[in-house]
Design a protein around this motif. Structure first.
Motif: not given
Length: 254
Positions: A233-251
């Motif tokens: 659901i999150l991945e279909e609706k938002a542009d960037i979705v990252v689990p809290g234990d993978s914040l380098p991927a968010f950056e």
């Protein structure tokens, strides 16, 4: 296998019936209390009234009352959103009452329909709670990433939706470029949180001025494991979705 299916369903339905409480209010009305709860832990109750050969199913304004009790301001935009959620299932809202008219043949199906709408509304609006320590840590870590990238942002902002305002932890204004609204999601009641943010993302995107605004979601994975359906659901609706234990991927995606 058929015998096992009959056994499982039979036992379940027997137990379910035992969990339902019913009370006749008048000669033509009965209130039924179901073993389903709002996020505030109160049971959902519906009143069914016979009117001639038809029936009126109502929550007697309990759902909207539940929202108000938990501090939700049921004003114009919120009311419009409730009406849209209800309309999808053929319900209407009259003076805070969820209402559905039914024939005798469709009564069982329509009672279930109104029950599901009441539960959905409660889940969308009552799922929020005080931030847990892990959530606060994630907010701090996201802030550090934004500062490291020297991005200009505002904290604890609200984003206009078509039906209501939505709170986000960080907002990077567009300023002629692509903006980004970032929300840190709690791990508690993760599927309800995912469904709520599915609604929020759609509502934000329904506003033309937000066409240049991306939505980023960081979800807490320390409290509980997010099911595949919740992540979908999150991945279909938002542009960037990252689990809290993978914040380098968010950056990397900023």
């Amino acid at each position: 296998m058929a015998d096992l299916t009959d056994l499982v369903l039979g036992k379940y339905l027997d137990t379910y019936k035992g969990l339902i409480a019913a009370e006749e209010i008048e000669n033509n009305s009965v209130t039924v209390s179901f073993p389903f709860h709002y996020s505030g832990h109160h049971r959902i109750e519906l009143t069914i009234t016979a009117v001639g050969e038809h029936f009126i199913i109502s929550d007697m304004a309990r759902t909207v009352g539940e929202l108000r009790d938990f501090g939700v301001r049921v004003e114009t935009k919120t009311r419009r959103r409730l009406e849209e959620i209800s309309k999808i299932s053929g319900l209407k809202i009259v003076q805070d009452h969820l209402l559905l008219e039914s024939s005798a043949e469709e009564l069982g199906k329509n009672v279930q329909r109104l029950l599901e709408v009441a539960k959905t509304i409660g889940d969308v609006y009552l799922v929020h709670r005080a931030k847990a320590p892990m959530e606060r840590d994630l907010v701090r870590e996201v802030r550090e990433i934004l500062n490291k990238r020297r991005l200009i942002y505002k904290e604890k902002e609200k984003v206009n939706g078509h039906l209501e305002m939505h709170s986000v932890n960080f907002l990077i204004p567009a300023n002629g470029k692509t903006g980004l609204a970032i929300a840190v999601l709690p791990g508690h009641n993760s599927h309800l949180v995912a469904e709520a943010w599915g609604f929020k993302c759609d509502d934000i995107r329904a506003v033309p001025v937000n066409s240049g605004l991306k939505i980023g979601l960081v979800y807490d994975t320390a409290t509980e494991t997010w099911a595949a359906e919740s992540r979908r659901i999150l991945e279909e609706k938002a542009d960037i979705v990252v689990p809290g234990d993978s914040l380098p991927a968010f950056e990397e995606r900023l």
